[in-house]
Design an enzyme around this catalytic site. Structure first.
Site, PDB file in Angstrom:
ATOM      1  N   ASP A  50     -26.615  28.469 -35.585  1.00 17.52           N
ATOM      2  CA  ASP A  50     -25.845  29.656 -35.222  1.00 17.52           C
ATOM      3  C   ASP A  50     -26.675  30.642 -34.415  1.00 17.52           C
ATOM      4  O   ASP A  50     -26.181  31.230 -33.462  1.00 17.52           O
ATOM      5  CB  ASP A  50     -25.290  30.337 -36.478  1.00 17.52           C
ATOM      6  CG  ASP A  50     -24.021  29.650 -36.947  1.00 17.52           C
ATOM      7  OD1 ASP A  50     -23.132  29.436 -36.108  1.00 17.52           O
ATOM      8  OD2 ASP A  50     -23.931  29.302 -38.134  1.00 17.52           O
ATOM      9  N   ARG A 105     -24.668  22.882 -48.280  1.00 13.09           N
ATOM     10  CA  ARG A 105     -23.506  23.483 -47.614  1.00 13.09           C
ATOM     11  C   ARG A 105     -22.301  23.325 -48.537  1.00 13.09           C
ATOM     12  O   ARG A 105     -21.718  22.248 -48.606  1.00 13.09           O
ATOM     13  CB  ARG A 105     -23.223  22.756 -46.289  1.00 13.09           C
ATOM     14  CG  ARG A 105     -24.211  23.045 -45.174  1.00 13.09           C
ATOM     15  CD  ARG A 105     -23.751  22.377 -43.882  1.00 13.09           C
ATOM     16  NE  ARG A 105     -24.473  22.841 -42.723  1.00 13.09           N
ATOM     17  CZ  ARG A 105     -25.500  22.200 -42.160  1.00 13.09           C
ATOM     18  NH1 ARG A 105     -25.931  21.075 -42.669  1.00 13.09           N
ATOM     19  NH2 ARG A 105     -26.085  22.709 -41.090  1.00 13.09           N
ATOM     20  N   HIS A 136     -20.390  20.760 -36.908  1.00  8.58           N
ATOM     21  CA  HIS A 136     -20.606  20.228 -38.254  1.00  8.58           C
ATOM     22  C   HIS A 136     -20.255  18.755 -38.361  1.00  8.58           C
ATOM     23  O   HIS A 136     -20.779  18.037 -39.199  1.00  8.58           O
ATOM     24  CB  HIS A 136     -19.884  21.092 -39.287  1.00  8.58           C
ATOM     25  CG  HIS A 136     -20.593  22.377 -39.489  1.00  8.58           C
ATOM     26  ND1 HIS A 136     -20.294  23.497 -38.749  1.00  8.58           N
ATOM     27  CD2 HIS A 136     -21.657  22.706 -40.265  1.00  8.58           C
ATOM     28  CE1 HIS A 136     -21.129  24.455 -39.095  1.00  8.58           C
ATOM     29  NE2 HIS A 136     -21.960  24.014 -40.009  1.00  8.58           N
ATOM     30  N   ARG A 181     -21.397  26.564 -30.051  1.00 14.02           N
ATOM     31  CA  ARG A 181     -22.112  25.357 -30.491  1.00 14.02           C
ATOM     32  C   ARG A 181     -21.249  24.106 -30.522  1.00 14.02           C
ATOM     33  O   ARG A 181     -21.759  22.997 -30.604  1.00 14.02           O
ATOM     34  CB  ARG A 181     -22.782  25.597 -31.852  1.00 14.02           C
ATOM     35  CG  ARG A 181     -21.814  25.815 -32.985  1.00 14.02           C
ATOM     36  CD  ARG A 181     -22.529  26.299 -34.237  1.00 14.02           C
ATOM     37  NE  ARG A 181     -22.868  25.220 -35.146  1.00 14.02           N
ATOM     38  CZ  ARG A 181     -23.274  25.423 -36.393  1.00 14.02           C
ATOM     39  NH1 ARG A 181     -23.437  26.649 -36.852  1.00 14.02           N
ATOM     40  NH2 ARG A 181     -23.557  24.412 -37.169  1.00 14.02           N
ATOM     41  N   CYS A 212     -33.385  25.938 -41.495  1.00 13.36           N
ATOM     42  CA  CYS A 212     -32.533  24.816 -41.912  1.00 13.36           C
ATOM     43  C   CYS A 212     -31.544  24.392 -40.825  1.00 13.36           C
ATOM     44  O   CYS A 212     -30.630  23.614 -41.088  1.00 13.36           O
ATOM     45  CB  CYS A 212     -31.796  25.151 -43.200  1.00 13.36           C
ATOM     46  SG  CYS A 212     -30.768  26.612 -43.061  1.00 13.36           S
ATOM     47  N   ARG A 221     -26.109  27.499 -50.588  1.00 11.77           N
ATOM     48  CA  ARG A 221     -25.647  28.512 -49.653  1.00 11.77           C
ATOM     49  C   ARG A 221     -24.218  28.893 -50.046  1.00 11.77           C
ATOM     50  O   ARG A 221     -23.365  28.002 -50.214  1.00 11.77           O
ATOM     51  CB  ARG A 221     -25.674  27.919 -48.237  1.00 11.77           C
ATOM     52  CG  ARG A 221     -25.545  28.949 -47.132  1.00 11.77           C
ATOM     53  CD  ARG A 221     -24.352  28.887 -46.247  1.00 11.77           C
ATOM     54  NE  ARG A 221     -23.799  27.666 -45.829  1.00 11.77           N
ATOM     55  CZ  ARG A 221     -23.970  27.136 -44.612  1.00 11.77           C
ATOM     56  NH1 ARG A 221     -24.780  27.697 -43.757  1.00 11.77           N
ATOM     57  NH2 ARG A 221     -23.326  26.048 -44.279  1.00 11.77           N
ATOM     58  N   GLU A 269     -29.276  34.210 -39.025  1.00 12.72           N
ATOM     59  CA  GLU A 269     -28.605  33.406 -38.001  1.00 12.72           C
ATOM     60  C   GLU A 269     -27.858  34.231 -36.970  1.00 12.72           C
ATOM     61  O   GLU A 269     -27.132  33.694 -36.143  1.00 12.72           O
ATOM     62  CB  GLU A 269     -27.707  32.322 -38.609  1.00 12.72           C
ATOM     63  CG  GLU A 269     -27.062  32.631 -39.916  1.00 12.72           C
ATOM     64  CD  GLU A 269     -26.325  31.448 -40.538  1.00 12.72           C
ATOM     65  OE1 GLU A 269     -26.338  30.335 -40.021  1.00 12.72           O
ATOM     66  OE2 GLU A 269     -25.711  31.682 -41.580  1.00 12.72           O
TER      67      GLU A 269
HETATM   68  C1  PEP Z   1     -27.293  27.087 -39.078  1.00 12.72           C
HETATM   69  O1  PEP Z   1     -26.450  27.836 -38.583  1.00 12.72           O
HETATM   70  O2  PEP Z   1     -28.372  26.779 -38.519  1.00 12.72           O
HETATM   71  C2  PEP Z   1     -27.048  26.462 -40.387  1.00 12.72           C
HETATM   72  C3  PEP Z   1     -27.969  25.743 -40.966  1.00 12.72           C
HETATM   73  O3  PEP Z   1     -25.818  26.603 -40.955  1.00 12.72           O
HETATM   74  P1  PEP Z   1     -24.524  25.812 -40.442  1.00 12.72           P
HETATM   75  O4  PEP Z   1     -24.974  24.735 -39.489  1.00 12.72           O
HETATM   76  O5  PEP Z   1     -23.848  25.271 -41.636  1.00 12.72           O
HETATM   77  O6  PEP Z   1     -23.749  26.893 -39.762  1.00 12.72           O
HETATM   78 MG    MG Z   2     -24.870  28.671 -39.764  1.00 14.44          MG
END
Ligand code: PEP
Ligand code: MG
Length: 588
Positions: free
Chosen positions: A460, A301, A194, A470, A507, A337, A436
């Site tokens: 995810d 988010r 993130h 990740r 997304c 979300r 996800e």
């Molecule tokens: C994802 O997991 O692709 C997503 C958009 O949510 P985040 O990156 O906030 O986990």
């Molecule tokens: Mg995610």
């Protein structure tokens, strides 16, 4: 000094050239400051005053803890007081201020470092554990010695710097928005951490996963950060500097190369329209998002709202924030979300130990279902805000229909309570599921009976499908969006959604990669939601191709066994179909 090239994981594009600032959260970094002979007594007096002030602070803390929690807990401060009264340490500082003619804080920080090192090497376990007491108390003394404005704090950078850190939390990164941060580089982290996602949306170049950048870079070193290639160049030669300066100018000049399509639809040559939406982290980004022609917010988010604070946000506070976003974007849709706590998104106000919610732990919807108090507060705030614009909402990390239903039950409860209180909300509010995890992919046909839309979270989905973390730099090379399993999963979800006549968006970071956007278009994706700065580039791709070209590409790759091969074929095809993307050689 000769040039050193460090290779890491490219996290956010762009080039920055500037002085490094090593941010070590364990340490207050002090720059040297030479003093004159006649300033020596002043510096010694400042040091002694800082010791007295720190002693008073510790005494006060000790008293408070003693009253509230009992003497046992207050004992920890005795160790701190012992460090403060260590005559050897204090005498060494005074002696060295006289000899070296440097400021009290600089000398103290050096002596402290020596002590911390000595303590951490002690064999005796009890004494070794005192290392953190020594550094804790040292930080206190330093803060009392230095005027706040002289301390480099993320929030308060006085000059433009490149931040070098072992790690940065998403909330550290959030506090850098619109500050004097030219770029940042970290030892650990992956492309879809993130922290990286945030850097990308702020337009700040970043390289993560450099392993030992904090050891190889020293404060004020000039460094070049190449966020596209994932390179950091320390002590660049004049030649290197010249190359990168030219590159920087060229990137800047090409920033607006696709501005002319800003108000045009994202429509293929043969008339297939898709939506291009923005991912939103901080409401401050909205003017930029609107200026780039986003058709709405595909992922808001909300976790960041819960970070950087000691308490949980109230319903009222959340309502105000969601209302602001809904109003600012209206009539365009905003997809909120619900709280996705966990993984690298840590919320200190919940007072839950960090290791309680790792990626496979008590996180996202699982957490919200277990804490309906927190969940319902957020749902009420979202519902109330829904009359101020076009709000949709979606649940993160859904694993199947049961979970989706349980979340909806809490939502229904929130709706009934609002009705009873005669508080208006959009009764038709759409509720979607983020896809996800593999379980959601395999039950997508069932979920599609309940959800009004799907949003595929590939950041995810890739990690859970391929079993690669990740945020881990060691697994970065295995984190492959083109892996046949990932592509087949996406295809399956789009098909399941379309069979149930619901729209399917994506997304994750994948939708902002031109090469992959072509594949997603061919698979029939309806909504592409991404970091705002990628919007025009992706729109350019969509407008330059026909749906049939993209479908033919999917046919060609979907049965291939190798992710590398798939990527290669897609890149060649993109180059043929949209040469403009490459002509200016700007890959961001
Ligand atoms: C994802 O997991 O692709 C997503 C958009 O949510 P985040 O990156 O906030 O986990
Ligand atoms: Mg995610």
């Amino acid at each position: 000094m000769s040039e050193i090239v460090l290779k890491g994981v490219p996290a956010a594009p762009g080039i920055a050239i500037g002085p490094a600032y090593i941010l070590d959260q364990q340490e207050v970094i002090v720059a040297p400051r030479a003093i004159l002979e006649n300033e020596v007594p002043i510096e010694i007096a400042r040091f002694e005053e800082a010791l007295i002030k720190t002693r008073e602070e510790i005494g006060g803390l000790k008293k408070k803890i003693d009253e509230e929690m009992g003497g046992q807990h207050a004992k920890i401060f005795d160790a701190h007081l012992m460090v403060l009264e260590d005559t050897m340490l204090n005498e060494e500082v005074i002696k060295r201020i006289r000899q070296e003619k440097q400021s009290a804080e600089y000398v103290f920080s050096k002596v402290l470092k020596k002590y911390v090192k000595a303590f951490s090497n002690i064999q005796d376990e009890y004494l070794r554990e005192r290392t953190s007491d020594v550094s804790d108390i040292g930080r206190r003394v330093l803060r009392n010695l230095m005027d706040e404005s002289r301390m480099y704090e993320l929030e308060n950078l006085k000059e433009k710097l490149v931040i070098v850190a072992h790690d940065l939390s998403p909330s550290d990164t959030a506090s850098m928005y619109n500050k004097n941060v030219m770029a940042f580089v970290t030892d650990i982290g992956g492309r879809t951490s993130h922290t990286a996602i945030m850097a990308k949306s702020f337009g700040v170049p970043a390289v993560v996963g450099l392993k030992d950048a904090t050891l190889k870079i020293v404060n004020q070193d000039t460094i070049v950060v190449d966020g596209r290639m994932g390179l950091v160049i320390v002590h660049p030669s004049n030649e290197t500097l010249e190359i990168y300066r030219k590159e920087q100018t060229r990137i800047l000049a090409s920033r607006h190369r696709f501005d002319d399509i800003k108000d045009l639809p994202a429509e293929t040559k043969d008339g297939k329209k898709v939506s291009i939406l923005a991912n939103l982290e901080l409401p401050e980004e909205i003017p930029m998002i609107l200026s780039l022609g986003a058709e709405g917010i595909g992922l808001y988010r909300t976790e960041y709202f819960y970070m950087n604070r000691v308490d949980l946000p109230s319903e009222e506070e959340q309502y105000e924030a969601y209302r602001h976003v809904a109003k600012a974007m209206a009539p365009k849709p905003v997809t909120i979300r619900t709280l996705d706590l966990g993984g690298d998104k840590f919320i200190s106000s919940l007072q839950i130990p960090r290791d309680m919610y790792p990626y496979l732990g008590w996180r996202a919807l699982k957490f919200c279902l277990a804490r309906p108090d927190i969940f319902e507060t957020q749902l009420r705030a979202i519902l109330r805000a829904s009359v101020h614009g076009k709000i949709r909402m979606m649940y993160p990390m859904v694993t199947g229909p049961d979970e989706f239903q349980q979340a909806n039950q809490i939502l229904e409860k929130a709706k009934s309570a609002l009705k009873r209180q005669k508080i208006p909300f959009d009764e038709q509010i759409e509720v979607g599921a983020m896809i996800e995890v593999p379980a959601a992919v395999m039950t997508a046909d069932l979920l599609a009976q309940q959800a009004k839309f799907f949003s595929i979270g590939t950041n995810d989905l890739i990690q859970y499908t391929l079993a690669v973390d990740r945020v881990n730099e060691k697994t970065a090379d295995f984190y492959d969006p083109c892996h046949p399993a990932v592509l087949r999963f996406i295809q399956k979800v789009i098909q399941a959604g379309h069979e149930a006549k619901i729209s399917v968006g994506l997304c994750g970071e994948m939708s902002s990669e031109p090469v992959l956007a072509l594949v997603l278009l061919g698979m029939g994706l309806d909504e592409f939601s991404m970091s705002p700065l990628n919007i025009l580039q992706i729109k350019k791709v969509i407008r330059s191709v026909s749906l049939t070209d993209a479908q033919a590409l999917v046919e060609e790759i979907i049965n291939l066994p190798s992710g590398d091969k798939i990527e290669e074929i897609c890149s060649v095809r993109l180059r043929q179909l949209v040469p403009d993307i490459f002509n200016s050689e700007v890959k961001d």
